[in-house]
Write a protein that holds these residues in place. Structure first.
Motif, mmCIF file in Angstrom:
data_model
loop_
_atom_site.group_PDB
_atom_site.id
_atom_site.type_symbol
_atom_site.label_atom_id
_atom_site.label_comp_id
_atom_site.label_asym_id
_atom_site.label_seq_id
_atom_site.Cartn_x
_atom_site.Cartn_y
_atom_site.Cartn_z
ATOM 1 N N LEU A 87 7.324 44.005 -93.415
ATOM 2 C CA LEU A 87 8.543 44.364 -92.111
ATOM 3 C C LEU A 87 9.606 44.327 -92.155
ATOM 4 N N SER A 123 11.474 48.975 -86.114
ATOM 5 C CA SER A 123 9.895 48.424 -86.576
ATOM 6 C C SER A 123 9.862 48.947 -87.572
ATOM 7 N N GLU A 146 0.698 44.183 -86.772
ATOM 8 C CA GLU A 146 0.848 45.225 -85.512
ATOM 9 C C GLU A 146 0.866 45.894 -84.901
ATOM 10 N N TRP A 158 7.267 49.394 -92.064
ATOM 11 C CA TRP A 158 6.793 48.924 -92.828
ATOM 12 C C TRP A 158 7.547 49.476 -94.488
ATOM 13 N N LEU A 214 13.123 44.519 -89.054
ATOM 14 C CA LEU A 214 12.558 44.290 -87.955
ATOM 15 C C LEU A 214 14.231 44.284 -87.132
ATOM 16 N N LEU A 227 3.814 43.506 -81.736
ATOM 17 C CA LEU A 227 5.096 44.675 -81.692
ATOM 18 C C LEU A 227 5.242 44.747 -80.574
#
Length: 105
Positions: free
Chosen positions: A45, A37, A19, A39, A47, A22
């Motif tokens: 996750l 992104s 995290e 969660w 993306l 990113l």
């Protein structure tokens, strides 16, 4: 395409490092690009990496001792699929191992 990055961090530390790394991912995309992104669960996750008019979807699952990922490369970028996989895997590995920035493509 799939990838795995083993680690010894535990799930919560691995998630924290990913995290934190990113935001830096975008500046390492050749020619510029964006990374969205989300969660979708505590350990999953999603993306979307967009560059050159194309989008690559990456699903990442963080486990206690490994990070697993699935990369969906569009047909237009299939000739670059190996390089794309290497970039995503290397970036994940660097974020986990050093807590640093992703790989330069």
């Amino acid at each position: 395409m799939q990838f795995e990055v083993p680690h010894s961090l535990g799930k919560s530390e691995a998630r924290r490092r990913i995290e934190n790394g990113l935001p830096a991912l975008e500046k390492h995309i050749p020619g510029g690009g964006t990374v969205a992104s989300t969660w979708t669960a505590e350990d999953r996750l999603s993306l979307t990496i967009s560059a050159m008019g194309q989008s690559i979807d990456v699903a990442i699952e963080v486990e206690d001792a490994v990070v697993r990922g699935d990369i969906d490369v569009p047909m237009m970028l299939s000739m670059m699929s190996g390089a794309i996989r290497d970039f995503v895997e290397k970036s994940s590995r660097i974020m986990l191992e050093k807590g640093g920035e992703p790989a330069k493509a």
